[in-house]
Structures are given as C-alpha cells and as structure tokens.
Write an enzyme that holds these catalytic residues in place. Sequence first.
Site, PDB file in Angstrom:
ATOM      1  CD  GLU A  65      28.673  40.306  92.517  1.00  0.00           C
ATOM      2  OE1 GLU A  65      28.323  40.331  93.523  1.00  0.00           O
ATOM      3  OE2 GLU A  65      28.788  40.980  91.693  1.00  0.00           O
ATOM      4  CD  GLU A  70      26.083  43.087  89.736  1.00  0.00           C
ATOM      5  OE1 GLU A  70      26.730  43.645  90.568  1.00  0.00           O
ATOM      6  OE2 GLU A  70      25.327  42.337  89.873  1.00  0.00           O
TER       7      GLU A  70
HETATM    8  O1  IFM Z   1      24.568  45.777  94.804  1.00  0.00           O
HETATM    9  C1  IFM Z   1      25.558  44.820  94.561  1.00  0.00           C
HETATM   10  C2  IFM Z   1      24.964  43.727  93.690  1.00  0.00           C
HETATM   11  O2  IFM Z   1      23.997  43.043  94.201  1.00  0.00           O
HETATM   12  C3  IFM Z   1      26.040  42.358  93.346  1.00  0.00           C
HETATM   13  N1  IFM Z   1      27.149  43.006  92.872  1.00  0.00           N
HETATM   14  C4  IFM Z   1      27.759  44.344  93.631  1.00  0.00           C
HETATM   15  C5  IFM Z   1      26.672  45.389  93.950  1.00  0.00           C
HETATM   16  C6  IFM Z   1      27.474  46.797  94.330  1.00  0.00           C
HETATM   17  O3  IFM Z   1      28.013  46.272  95.701  1.00  0.00           O
END
Ligand code: IFM
Length: 454
Positions: free
Chosen positions: A177, A363
Amino acid sequence: MSTSTRPEPQAPQRTDFEQDFLWGCATSSYQIEGAANVDGRVESIWDRFAATPGRIRDGSSGAVACDHYHRWPEDLDIGRDLGLNAYRFSIAWPRIFSEVGGKPNQKGLDFYSRLVDGMLERGLQPWATLYHWDLPQYLQDRGGWNERSTVDAFLELADAMTRKLGDRVKHWITHNEPWCTAIIGNFEGWHAPGLTDFKTALQVSHHVLLSHGKAVPLIRANVPDAKAGISLSLHPLRAASADPRDIAAMERHDALRYRWFLDPLYGRGYPARILELVGADAPAVLPGDLEAIAAPTDFLGVNYYFPETIADDPGHAPLGARVLPPQGEEITAMGWPVEPAGMAELLARVEKDYRPGPIYVTENGSCYEDVVAVDGRIEDTRRRHYLMRHLGALHDAVKAGVPVKGYFAWSLVDNFEWAEGYLKRFGLVHIDYDTQQRRLKDSAKWYRSFLKAE
Ligand code: IFM
C-alpha cells in the site's frame, strides 16, 4: 437488523475455485510481532510515532502486540489447522539493519528463517512483504522516503532478505500500500512519520515506486523461480451525484488514488492530469526512473476493503475532491461501507486497464467489535458474512475471466491497527491482550469449514 436475524449469505464452495488457488491470511510485522527491543531490533518510525502523545487513539504501541515474535509456532499452527495453504507476512526492517550501510543482524535474519521453515513445515506457502511501513527511525532522521538514498537502503534490505530466504520463499511483495506510506504518512499525517506536506508525499511515492522497480530484478537475481510484485490498496470510486462537478472531482481523485500508482508501474508514466494539477509539488524524477519503475512483475496484489464516494469540494486539499462518509446501514466498526460487489468491479477494472498478469487479493477483511461469551465463543456474524460475501464476489470475478489466483484474508489475528491502536479488531482469531490467549472467532471456523469443505 440485529446480528442474529441477518439472512445467511450464499457463499461459494472451495471446489468452485481452481485446485491450486491460494487461500491465505495476511499479517504484518509491526502489527503482530511485539518484541520491540529484542535481539537487536532498533526503533522504527511507528515506535517513535506511537510514543508521541495523541497519535494513537488508545495511547498504545506495537511494543508487545500479539507477541508473535515468540508465539509464532502457535499462530502458524492455527493457520495450518484452518486449512490455509499460504501465509503472508512482512519483514521488520529494524530487525535486519541497525544503521545505514551496516551488516545485517544475524538474529533478525534467523528469526525470519525460522518463521519460514515453520510455514513450510505446516504446508503454508510463504509470501514475504519487504515493506509494510516500519521504516527504521534512523532512516527517517535522514529524511526517510523523501530521500533518494532510502531507495538504496531498501535495496540492501531486499538483497539481504532474498539471499537469506530465497531458497525457500519464492513470492515477494516489495511494498504494501504505497498510498498509505506516501499520502497518509506524509500528507494526511495520521500515520508515521506524521508529516503533512503534499510535495513530500509525492516525492515519497516516487521513491517507493522506484525502490519497488529496482528491487524486482534484484529479487529475480537472488531467488531462483522468484515471483515478484507489489500490493496496492484500491477502491472502486463513485461520484457523489450526477453533477458534472462531482464527476470531475471523482476523476481527479481517481487519477491520484489509482492511476498515480498503476500507470507508472505498467509503463505509462505519471498521469499528466495530476502533474498539471500539482505543478511545483511534482516529484523529482531522474532519467531512467520511469523505466525502472515499470520493471515487469509476476503478479499484482490488490487490497480491497470498500468503495469510496467522491464529492467536489474546492477547498479540500490537494485536489478539491473529498471522500464522503458512507451512507446506509452496512458499515463496519472502521466506518467503512460493506460492498462485496465492489471487489469484483475493482478486479475487473484493474484487469481491463492494465492486464497485470495473475492478480492476488492480498488483503480483504472487516473490523467489528467482538464479544467473548462466557463459554469463550465469539459470534462475529457480521465478519463471517463479510468474508462469505466477499468470497462470493471473488468467485464472480473469476467467472468473469479476471485471472485472480489467490485470496489472503486480513487478518489471521487481531492486531495493532495503527492510529486506532488495539481498539479495532480485524482478526479471524481473537487475541486477549492481557493473556495473549488466541481464540477462533466464528469467522475463522467458517473459513476452516470452507477450506476443508466440511
Ligand atoms: O491493518 C491494515 C493493514 O496494515 C494494511 N491494510 C489495511 C489494514 C486494515 O486497516
């Protein structure tokens, strides 16, 4: 609607997906490891940020977190028992290098080596992320990702880790990210290092992308059969109304939120629209940088949580476009709207726009307030439904021809949710932070039954 009266969603079966589809859970170093001062680990920007009053909502830090540094065998056992075939983790840079140009810390290297062996022993394919936000503080003291020399420091990390683990770890994600690293950390300022300067944020984004592009050939050189990629957090976007001003605002936001990262990764350079809008805030790009960033990759990681609705707001920096708070009933404890179809829509768009090769959802998950019943059960129906419905959307994407090859639920265990501290829980597995007891929530039990086709 109360939790108990929610209709049960239809979910696909594991057998609806290809046999070699990857089913994992994702975590990150700072969020779970704890052991902040153990075995030569040095301070990270998140240790410093968390120690600054007012930065973390519950005043906590990742100093202990889930104590995964010591309890990893139990966590990996849980992953195996759920029936996962892959596990995504990240490497804490401050465990590996304690100074610029220094030697890698053997104890840090050995920790990840043990962890990877533990995954392989349990049938979990290791997916390593090199950078999930825990920059060493000594690098931030020299300017952090705003400085071009941090790219070189990152390549030293990539080199050390791929040499150490490359005989066993074949899947490498350079960055998690970059939007959050660059924009949240350096412009919005509610993540470490907590800066609020747009020019810095854009320069950071460039250096992060450059470090990705330069790391890819290095990973390939050190790792036989390497698969290298990057994970982006992306949202499908909706305009707040049919008003042309809202539509134009959405397009501006899209150019920064989506195309600013994807266009250069796939050889198109930075979007001209943004360069025009940001003027002197544009990053310094040296000859050869864009070619380096566009290094061919083996996959794209997409992190999907929710869609964003954008309204025109001339006073809202930097682009006069504002993300509206969600409307409607279905909102998680993060205040994020629940829209599974948005995931299929997003994956289809990415495929159509860039044809990135295999796509992995690296994710996806949800945060709700959990209650532990007296018998220990955690009936997290909404998280379970979120998971079931998003797997439905994943299946829709596959049926529509999007080459999605794997899914990592965020997250295996509850963990340190950055500026929210421990107030927000995303885990399929509950952590009692007083005792460090792990307990499967109903969502984890459902994932297990899906994976084991029980
Ligand atoms: O916890 C975070 C993660 O570190 C990165 N993506 C989003 C998740 C939820 O906010």
